[in-house]
Design a protein around this motif. Structure first.
Motif, short mmCIF file in Angstrom:
data_model
loop_
_atom_site.label_atom_id
_atom_site.label_comp_id
_atom_site.label_asym_id
_atom_site.label_seq_id
_atom_site.Cartn_x
_atom_site.Cartn_y
_atom_site.Cartn_z
N LEU A 42 -7.65 0.25 -11.11
CA LEU A 42 -6.31 -0.36 -11.19
C LEU A 42 -5.87 -0.50 -12.64
CD1 LEU A 42 -6.59 -3.15 -8.47
CD2 LEU A 42 -4.92 -1.29 -8.48
N TYR A 43 -6.78 -0.93 -13.50
CA TYR A 43 -6.45 -1.09 -14.92
C TYR A 43 -6.09 0.26 -15.54
CZ TYR A 43 -6.76 -2.14 -19.85
OH TYR A 43 -6.47 -2.25 -21.19
N PHE A 44 -6.91 1.28 -15.30
CA PHE A 44 -6.63 2.59 -15.89
C PHE A 44 -5.38 3.22 -15.29
CE2 PHE A 44 -11.33 2.57 -16.89
CZ PHE A 44 -11.13 2.29 -18.23
N PHE A 45 -5.09 2.96 -14.03
CA PHE A 45 -3.86 3.43 -13.40
C PHE A 45 -2.66 2.80 -14.11
CE2 PHE A 45 -1.62 3.79 -8.96
CZ PHE A 45 -0.81 4.80 -9.44
N LEU A 46 -2.73 1.49 -14.34
CA LEU A 46 -1.65 0.79 -15.03
C LEU A 46 -1.46 1.30 -16.46
CD1 LEU A 46 -1.79 -3.03 -14.26
CD2 LEU A 46 0.25 -1.62 -14.38
N THR A 47 -2.55 1.40 -17.22
CA THR A 47 -2.43 1.83 -18.61
C THR A 47 -2.00 3.29 -18.71
OG1 THR A 47 -4.80 2.26 -18.72
CG2 THR A 47 -4.04 0.13 -19.53
N SER A 48 -2.41 4.12 -17.77
CA SER A 48 -1.99 5.52 -17.78
C SER A 48 -0.51 5.64 -17.44
CB SER A 48 -2.82 6.34 -16.80
OG SER A 48 -4.17 6.35 -17.19
N CYS A 49 -0.04 4.84 -16.50
CA CYS A 49 1.40 4.83 -16.19
C CYS A 49 2.19 4.43 -17.43
CB CYS A 49 1.70 3.86 -15.05
SG CYS A 49 1.28 4.46 -13.41
N LYS A 50 1.69 3.42 -18.14
CA LYS A 50 2.35 2.97 -19.36
C LYS A 50 2.35 4.08 -20.41
CE LYS A 50 2.09 -0.62 -22.93
NZ LYS A 50 1.39 -1.83 -23.37
N LEU B 269 0.83 -1.20 0.00
CA LEU B 269 0.00 0.00 0.00
C LEU B 269 0.87 1.26 0.00
CD1 LEU B 269 -2.83 1.23 0.07
CD2 LEU B 269 -2.73 1.11 2.56
N THR B 270 1.93 1.25 0.79
CA THR B 270 2.85 2.39 0.82
C THR B 270 3.50 2.60 -0.54
OG1 THR B 270 3.28 2.01 3.16
CG2 THR B 270 4.89 3.34 1.97
N THR B 271 3.89 1.51 -1.18
CA THR B 271 4.49 1.59 -2.51
C THR B 271 3.50 2.17 -3.52
OG1 THR B 271 5.89 -0.32 -2.02
CG2 THR B 271 5.60 0.23 -4.34
N LEU B 272 2.24 1.72 -3.45
CA LEU B 272 1.21 2.25 -4.36
C LEU B 272 0.95 3.74 -4.10
CD1 LEU B 272 -1.39 -0.66 -4.46
CD2 LEU B 272 0.35 -0.09 -6.16
N LEU B 273 0.97 4.14 -2.84
CA LEU B 273 0.79 5.56 -2.52
C LEU B 273 1.94 6.40 -3.07
CD1 LEU B 273 -0.53 5.21 1.14
CD2 LEU B 273 -1.80 6.17 -0.79
N ASP B 274 3.17 5.89 -2.96
CA ASP B 274 4.33 6.60 -3.51
C ASP B 274 4.23 6.71 -5.03
OD1 ASP B 274 5.31 6.89 -0.95
OD2 ASP B 274 6.74 5.23 -1.12
N LEU B 275 3.82 5.62 -5.68
CA LEU B 275 3.65 5.65 -7.13
C LEU B 275 2.57 6.65 -7.52
CD1 LEU B 275 4.31 4.54 -9.96
CD2 LEU B 275 2.65 2.72 -9.53
N TYR B 276 1.50 6.69 -6.74
CA TYR B 276 0.42 7.65 -7.01
C TYR B 276 0.93 9.09 -6.91
CZ TYR B 276 -3.70 10.51 -6.11
OH TYR B 276 -4.65 11.51 -6.14
N ALA C 116 -7.13 7.91 -5.80
CA ALA C 116 -7.05 8.31 -4.40
C ALA C 116 -8.15 7.63 -3.58
CB ALA C 116 -7.14 9.83 -4.27
N ALA C 117 -9.37 7.58 -4.13
CA ALA C 117 -10.48 6.93 -3.42
C ALA C 117 -10.21 5.44 -3.24
CB ALA C 117 -11.79 7.15 -4.18
N MET C 118 -9.67 4.80 -4.27
CA MET C 118 -9.36 3.37 -4.18
C MET C 118 -8.30 3.12 -3.11
SD MET C 118 -7.50 0.91 -6.99
CE MET C 118 -6.00 1.88 -6.81
N LEU C 119 -7.23 3.91 -3.12
CA LEU C 119 -6.17 3.72 -2.14
C LEU C 119 -6.67 4.00 -0.72
CD1 LEU C 119 -3.16 5.24 -4.12
CD2 LEU C 119 -3.65 2.82 -3.70
N ASN C 120 -7.56 4.98 -0.58
CA ASN C 120 -8.17 5.23 0.73
C ASN C 120 -9.02 4.05 1.19
OD1 ASN C 120 -7.06 7.76 1.26
ND2 ASN C 120 -8.68 8.83 0.15
N ASP C 121 -9.78 3.48 0.25
CA ASP C 121 -10.59 2.30 0.58
C ASP C 121 -9.71 1.14 1.02
OD1 ASP C 121 -12.84 3.72 -0.10
OD2 ASP C 121 -13.16 2.71 -2.03
N LEU D 20 2.10 -2.55 -8.46
CA LEU D 20 0.79 -2.19 -9.00
C LEU D 20 0.26 -3.31 -9.90
CD1 LEU D 20 -1.55 -0.22 -9.56
CD2 LEU D 20 -0.11 0.85 -11.32
N TYR D 21 1.11 -3.84 -10.74
CA TYR D 21 0.68 -4.93 -11.62
C TYR D 21 0.31 -6.18 -10.82
CZ TYR D 21 0.44 -8.38 -15.28
OH TYR D 21 -0.01 -9.38 -16.10
#
Length: 168
Positions: free
Chosen positions: A118-126, A39-46, A90-95, A146-147
């Motif tokens: 999660l899918y759109f986060f991944l594709t947007s990062c790409k 979760l911390t890693t995902l927050l940092d990536l966000y 942000a809402a997903m990570l808060n949940d 994330l993947y």
């Protein structure tokens, strides 16, 4: 693992479809194990992801002036196209954080909206990483995390949270 390898595993948006979520009498969720470190890693990536401005609205004074003019003239702000995605992530990570409840390891309930986010986060990062005009080089381990979380969600079956009886 390199970023190209991780991004190469992400399903192509042209052929990807979300599963059918039409389950009656309850809230469909997919229970997924998550650690506090993930979760911390995902927050940092966000945080890294949010700092990218793909439209140039924030960094280009001409766009900023145009946005201010439209807001003053028509009363409608010029919104960046990624603002809604930022809010959704942000809402997903808060949940997920709420479900984890400060524990080192826990189970979070991934909803259909979380799956899409999660899918759109991944594709947007790409997309940000591959775009020649953007400088987005996230940590490879963060993208892999994330993947991994996305893959865990897609591998789970739905179950009904708070199921309702036929009499309700």
């Amino acid at each position: 693992m390199s970023l190209d390898t991780v991004f190469g595993q992400v399903p192509d948006p042209q052929s990807y479809s979300f599963p059918e979520y039409a389950l009656s009498q309850g809230d469909p969720v997919r229970p997924v194990a998550l650690t506090a470190d993930e979760l911390t890693t995902l927050l940092d990536l966000y945080e890294t992801f949010v700092r990218v401005d793909p439209s140039g609205v924030d960094s280009n004074p001409f766009f900023r002036a145009t946005s201010d003019f439209l807001k003053q003239t028509f009363g409608t702000p010029l919104q960046r196209p990624d603002d809604q995605l930022h809010d959704d992530i942000a809402a997903m990570l808060n949940d997920f954080s709420d479900d984890l409840g400060g524990a080192e390891l826990g189970v979070v309930d991934a909803t259909p909206a979380h799956h899409r986010t999660l899918y759109f986060f991944l594709t947007s990062c790409k997309a940000y990483h591959l775009a020649p005009h953007l400088r987005f080089d996230p940590d490879e381990a963060a993208v892999q995390t994330l993947y991994d979380v996305y893959e865990r969600v897609t591998e789970q079956e739905f179950y009904l949270k708070r199921p309702k009886s036929v009499l309700e």
